[in-house]
Scaffold this active site. Structure first.
Site, PDB file in Angstrom:
ATOM      1  N   HIS A   2       0.794  -1.234   0.000  1.00 14.90           N
ATOM      2  CA  HIS A   2       0.000   0.000   0.000  1.00 14.90           C
ATOM      3  C   HIS A   2       0.819   1.272   0.000  1.00 14.90           C
ATOM      4  CE1 HIS A   2       0.968  -0.157   4.255  1.00 14.90           C
ATOM      5  NE2 HIS A   2       0.629   1.111   4.321  1.00 14.90           N
TER       6      HIS A   2
HETATM    7  C1  UD1 Z   1      -2.104   5.191   6.215  1.00 12.76           C
HETATM    8  C2  UD1 Z   1      -0.750   5.646   6.760  1.00 12.76           C
HETATM    9  C3  UD1 Z   1       0.273   4.540   6.593  1.00 12.76           C
HETATM   10  C4  UD1 Z   1      -0.229   3.243   7.187  1.00 12.76           C
HETATM   11  C5  UD1 Z   1      -1.567   2.895   6.553  1.00 12.76           C
HETATM   12  C6  UD1 Z   1      -2.135   1.603   7.103  1.00 12.76           C
HETATM   13  C7  UD1 Z   1      -0.354   8.071   6.558  1.00 12.76           C
HETATM   14  C8  UD1 Z   1       0.468   9.099   5.897  1.00 12.76           C
HETATM   15  N1  UD1 Z   1      -0.255   6.820   6.063  1.00 12.76           N
HETATM   16  O1  UD1 Z   1      -1.946   5.034   4.816  1.00 12.76           O
HETATM   17  O2  UD1 Z   1       1.471   4.907   7.243  1.00 12.76           O
HETATM   18  O3  UD1 Z   1       0.714   2.214   6.945  1.00 12.76           O
HETATM   19  O4  UD1 Z   1      -2.475   3.973   6.824  1.00 12.76           O
HETATM   20  O5  UD1 Z   1      -3.229   1.197   6.382  1.00 12.76           O
HETATM   21  O6  UD1 Z   1      -1.055   8.366   7.503  1.00 12.76           O
HETATM   22  N2  UD1 Z   1      -9.369   4.524   2.203  1.00 12.76           N
HETATM   23  C9  UD1 Z   1     -10.568   3.870   2.192  1.00 12.76           C
HETATM   24  N3  UD1 Z   1     -11.110   3.515   3.403  1.00 12.76           N
HETATM   25  C10 UD1 Z   1     -10.509   3.782   4.580  1.00 12.76           C
HETATM   26  C11 UD1 Z   1      -9.291   4.485   4.560  1.00 12.76           C
HETATM   27  C12 UD1 Z   1      -8.729   4.828   3.381  1.00 12.76           C
HETATM   28  O7  UD1 Z   1     -11.146   3.590   1.155  1.00 12.76           O
HETATM   29  O8  UD1 Z   1     -11.055   3.414   5.639  1.00 12.76           O
HETATM   30  C13 UD1 Z   1      -8.747   4.885   0.913  1.00 12.76           C
HETATM   31  C14 UD1 Z   1      -9.083   6.277   0.496  1.00 12.76           C
HETATM   32  O9  UD1 Z   1      -9.280   6.300  -0.870  1.00 12.76           O
HETATM   33  C15 UD1 Z   1      -7.828   7.056   0.817  1.00 12.76           C
HETATM   34  C16 UD1 Z   1      -6.747   6.006   0.649  1.00 12.76           C
HETATM   35  O10 UD1 Z   1      -7.351   4.781   1.044  1.00 12.76           O
HETATM   36  O11 UD1 Z   1      -7.672   8.155   0.014  1.00 12.76           O
HETATM   37  C17 UD1 Z   1      -5.531   6.260   1.487  1.00 12.76           C
HETATM   38  O12 UD1 Z   1      -5.885   6.462   2.850  1.00 12.76           O
HETATM   39  P1  UD1 Z   1      -4.983   7.383   3.800  1.00 12.76           P
HETATM   40  O13 UD1 Z   1      -5.564   7.474   5.151  1.00 12.76           O
HETATM   41  O14 UD1 Z   1      -4.674   8.652   3.111  1.00 12.76           O
HETATM   42  O15 UD1 Z   1      -3.587   6.617   3.900  1.00 12.76           O
HETATM   43  P2  UD1 Z   1      -3.223   5.061   3.842  1.00 12.76           P
HETATM   44  O16 UD1 Z   1      -2.741   4.716   2.494  1.00 12.76           O
HETATM   45  O17 UD1 Z   1      -4.303   4.192   4.414  1.00 12.76           O
END
Ligand code: UD1
Length: 353
Positions: A201
């Site tokens: 991821h």
């Molecule tokens: C975040 C953390 C990362 C951690 C990871 C664990 C930061 C900078 N990154 O990354 O260090 O390893 O979490 O999973 O904080 N999304 C969903 N549903 C959710 C959450 C996210 O669909 O419940 C999708 C959304 O499209 C979002 C994307 O995932 O834009 C990324 O989510 P985000 O919270 O920005 O960061 P992660 O990639 O999850």
């Protein structure tokens, strides 16, 4: 110490906060739990609360997804009034996600002491958003709870005073030790006896179509030798669809609950990942781990554990996989203080303040 406020937001935070909440509960100190809402899907959040017996959050900021700036700013705006109203004596933040740095910044400006759990880790790679979050959070936190000696050394090199650093061990391993018996009892659910477990991821691996194609092509090649089981993070699934990459040969699954994922990790022939926490969990379990990154903020997993960094090098991935399949996997040991009592040590220190 009268009132401790914890901030969690993203999946790995839940695994880290659970043992600390439980240990502090024993001391009778009042606790408040704030969920920023950075992760909000049932499978990325609620199921972890249930399996790890985390109490329902007292406050959910409901922030959700956004660019780094937007997400961090939203958390700050919504968190500030909560802190002003609840008046905690100290705020605990966990790991390196955007929720961590956002909460630490708010408290630093309101002159509320912050303790950072999992402090001192450094990849020395500032292209990783998490590295920025680690550096800033450590800089402005009052108390730094480190998981291993490298964390202490990194902080000392940055000029942090010794009195602020407390080496307490790895809190994620507390959760693992607690729920491993349940994981061992999980039914096999039709999964094969031998398989590679994959997670992916990191923005550097999945946000660019060329990089993601390259990684997935390597995994498709691996699938000729070993079934690939791949619970897919929502961000990665979005990119696979967006870039139209063919992943028919890989078994793609939804994000998994903690216990089921731990069960798969403990039975895998090898884990292939770009996650931070999974490098640690495989080291504890003694399962071979091939990390699809060129660096790690958790070097102890390479020095003492089962982790090997293969970066983007397909030939290295193949060579290491060949060793593992030939029964010549790297052997490791469990690092000191990864013993299931890190939450207790943190609670004791806080109770003594
Ligand atoms: C975040 C953390 C990362 C951690 C990871 C664990 C930061 C900078 N990154 O990354 O260090 O390893 O979490 O999973 O904080 N999304 C969903 N549903 C959710 C959450 C996210 O669909 O419940 C999708 C959304 O499209 C979002 C994307 O995932 O834009 C990324 O989510 P985000 O919270 O920005 O960061 P992660 O990639 O999850």
């Amino acid at each position: 110490m009268k009132h401790i406020l914890h901030v969690v937001g993203a999946r790995p935070n839940f695994v880290k906060a659970a043992p600390v909440l439980r240990a502090i509960q024993q001391t009778g100190i009042r606790q408040t739990l704030v969920h920023t809402g950075q992760h909000y899907d049932h499978k990325m959040s609620d199921v972890f609360f249930t399996q790890l017996s985390i109490p329902d959050p007292d406050v959910n900021l409901g922030v959700g997804s956004g660019s780094h700036a937007a997400q961090t700013a939203d958390i700050m705006k919504h968190f500030e009034p909560v802190v002003l109203e609840r008046k905690p004596d100290i705020v605990l933040v966990y790991g390196d996600v955007n929720s961590t740095v956002a909460a630490a910044l708010v408290c630093a400006k309101l002159l509320i002491p912050v303790a950072h759990v999992e402090a001192g880790l450094r990849s020395f790679d500032r292209t990783m958003p998490e590295e920025i979050n680690r550096i800033v959070t450590d800089r402005i936190s009052n108390l730094l709870f480190t998981p291993s000696e490298d964390g202490d050394l990194n902080l000392k090199h940055e000029g942090v005073e010794q009195e602020r650093i407390r080496r307490v061990g790895n809190v994620m391993i507390d959760s693992l030790i607690q729920l491993l018996p349940a994981a061992k009892n999980c039914p096999k659910n039709g999964f094969p006896d031998r398989f590679a477990l994959v997670t992916l991821h990191r923005p550097s691996n999945v946000d660019d179509s060329k990089s993601l194609r390259r990684v997935l092509d390597s995994l498709v090649a691996v699938s000729g030798q070993l079934d690939i089981i791949f619970p897919v993070h929502p961000r990665t699934r979005q990119r696979i669809l967006e870039f139209g990459i063919n992943v028919e040969r890989l078994h793609l699954l939804e994000p998994m609950p903690y216990i089921e994922f731990l069960s798969l990790q403990s039975r895998a022939s090898v884990v292939i990942t770009d996650s931070g926490g999974i490098q640690e969990e495989t080291t504890y379990l003694g399962i071979p781990c091939l990390t699809l990154r060129n660096n790690t903020e958790r070097p102890v997993t390479v020095e003492l554990g089962t982790n090997v960094l293969v970066g983007e090098d397909k030939s290295k991935l193949d060579a290491e996989l060949g060793n593992i399949l030939a029964g010549k996997a790297k052997k490791g040991t469990v690092p000191p203080l990864w013993d299931g009592h890190t939450g207790d040590r943190i609670a004791q220190i806080l109770a003594g303040l």
